[in-house]
Design a protein around this motif. Structure first.
Motif, PDB file in Angstrom:
ATOM      1  N   VAL A  30       0.846  -1.141   0.127  1.00  0.00           N
ATOM      2  CA  VAL A  30       0.053   0.000  -0.026  1.00  0.00           C
ATOM      3  C   VAL A  30       0.977   1.040   0.200  1.00  0.00           C
ATOM      4  N   LEU A  31       1.911   1.437   0.849  1.00  0.00           N
ATOM      5  CA  LEU A  31       2.528   2.592   1.087  1.00  0.00           C
ATOM      6  C   LEU A  31       3.811   2.743  -0.109  1.00  0.00           C
ATOM      7  N   THR A  32       4.130   1.591  -0.619  1.00  0.00           N
ATOM      8  CA  THR A  32       5.130   1.610  -1.791  1.00  0.00           C
ATOM      9  C   THR A  32       4.547   1.666  -3.105  1.00  0.00           C
ATOM     10  N   TYR A  33       3.311   1.237  -3.395  1.00  0.00           N
ATOM     11  CA  TYR A  33       2.853   1.517  -4.820  1.00  0.00           C
ATOM     12  C   TYR A  33       1.403   1.791  -4.593  1.00  0.00           C
ATOM     13  N   GLY A  34       0.849   2.085  -3.526  1.00  0.00           N
ATOM     14  CA  GLY A  34      -0.555   2.603  -3.357  1.00  0.00           C
ATOM     15  C   GLY A  34      -1.155   3.834  -4.176  1.00  0.00           C
ATOM     16  N   GLY A  35       0.018   4.728  -4.367  1.00  0.00           N
ATOM     17  CA  GLY A  35      -0.384   6.054  -5.240  1.00  0.00           C
ATOM     18  C   GLY A  35      -0.765   5.628  -6.716  1.00  0.00           C
ATOM     19  N   ARG A  36      -0.164   4.505  -7.283  1.00  0.00           N
ATOM     20  CA  ARG A  36      -0.719   4.166  -8.714  1.00  0.00           C
ATOM     21  C   ARG A  36      -2.175   3.737  -8.599  1.00  0.00           C
ATOM     22  N   LEU A  37      -2.832   3.500  -7.569  1.00  0.00           N
ATOM     23  CA  LEU A  37      -4.024   2.918  -7.641  1.00  0.00           C
ATOM     24  C   LEU A  37      -5.022   4.154  -6.864  1.00  0.00           C
TER      25      LEU A  37
END
Length: 320
Positions: A17-24
């Motif tokens: 969530v914290l590493t890739y969540g922004g992409r979602l």
């Protein structure tokens, strides 16, 4: 399911969530009490230490801006940080921090390779303790000097410039340029050399010593000062403790305060990350307890130890 397994699932979920969540489209804001690196493109939330040091919402803000809408916005982010840090306290370190999970991965790799952990003597550990206070003072004083004493803006975000998370965590998003030297000027060159050098040294340290960077993390101090207003309680029933020492032997960061505490109920120390390994390994019923206000979340149990920590496993763990 063991607490250790639940913790691993939570850590890996929060890492994604914290590493890739922004992409979602996930955005948990810029005031998180953990090392979720803002230099990771597309991350799902930022470490508050960046906001604290910045000239936009932090200590490098000019005096005039502090009494403007921008100043109110800075107070808003500080308030969010205080709320989150108080609400979950050290659970941020042991269960959520993505840089903490990277350290745990290195520990798992070392164990798979059959390499013994390097031991820090208690004396040396005490000697290293002040380093995180020095780093906290550094990340507070330098932005103030930028804002009020004319220090060059190239010293901006001073802790982020040397934080080992900066060159390491962006690698999980395919970003490698933080490993390069910044030749813009002497200051940026020195910072980039320090950044890569410290990251390399920390990787070695984190491989040989479990949660090595946590010894130096200034975020631990900021979270710990909010302990008294946190609903999270870590308590010991001192009269029921037989002094077996399991809590000390099994602790990944070698905390001995839990074993040695003979009078106070509160045993949440500054270096504790609430991984609950000590609670899992305590063979006395309800001697160690994690609580949310007055409600128990998890307590030590003789049956739990007998079921999940057979003698052979305990002996192996104590040899680590």
């Amino acid at each position: 399911m063991t607490v250790k397994a639940l913790r691993l699932i939570t850590q890996h979920t929060m890492f994604l969530v914290l590493t890739y969540g922004g992409r979602l489209g996930i955005s948990l804001g810029s005031a998180l009490p953990c090392l979720s690196c803002p230099y990771v493109s597309g991350c799902g939330g930022y470490c508050y230490l960046m906001a604290l040091q910045s000239g936009v919402w932090g200590l490098a803000m000019p005096l005039g801006d502090m009494v403007s809408a921008q100043g109110l916005e800075a107070l808003y982010y500080l308030g969010i940080f205080v709320l989150l840090a108080a609400l979950f306290n050290k659970l941020w370190c042991g269960w959520i921090c993505p840089f903490g999970l990277i350290q745990d991965w290195l520990t798992m790799l070392r164990k798979k390779l059959g390499i013994r952990e390097a031991r820090l003597s208690w004396r040396n550990r005490e000697r290293l303790k002040p380093v995180k206070y020095i780093l906290l003072a550094y990340l507070v004083v330098v932005p103030l000097l930028i804002a009020h004493a004319g220090l060059s803006g190239d010293f901006g975000l001073p802790f982020c410039q040397i934080c080992p998370a900066k060159p390491i965590m962006p690698l999980f998003a395919g970003i490698t340029h933080h490993l390069a030297l910044d030749l813009t000027n002497t200051i940026t060159l020195v910072f980039s050399i320090l950044s890569v050098g410290i990251a390399g040294g920390m990787l070695v340290g984190m491989f040989y010593k479990e949660r090595f960077f946590c010894i130096f993390c200034p975020m631990l101090i900021l979270i710990h000062v909010l302990k008294k207003i946190s609903p999270i309680r870590f308590e010991k029933e001192v009269d029921g403790c037989l002094g077996c020492g399991n809590c000390h032997r099994m602790c990944p960061v070698d905390i001995r305060d839990v074993q040695e505490q003979k009078t106070k109920k509160d045993v949440l120390s500054e270096d504790c990350m609430l991984c609950l390994t000590c609670v899992e390994s305590c063979p006395q019923d309800k001697v160690l307890r994690l609580k949310f206000l007055q409600w128990p979340l998890f307590a030590s149990s003789r049956k739990y130890v007998a079921r999940h920590f057979p003698m052979k496993k305990r002996a192996h763990a104590s040899d680590e």
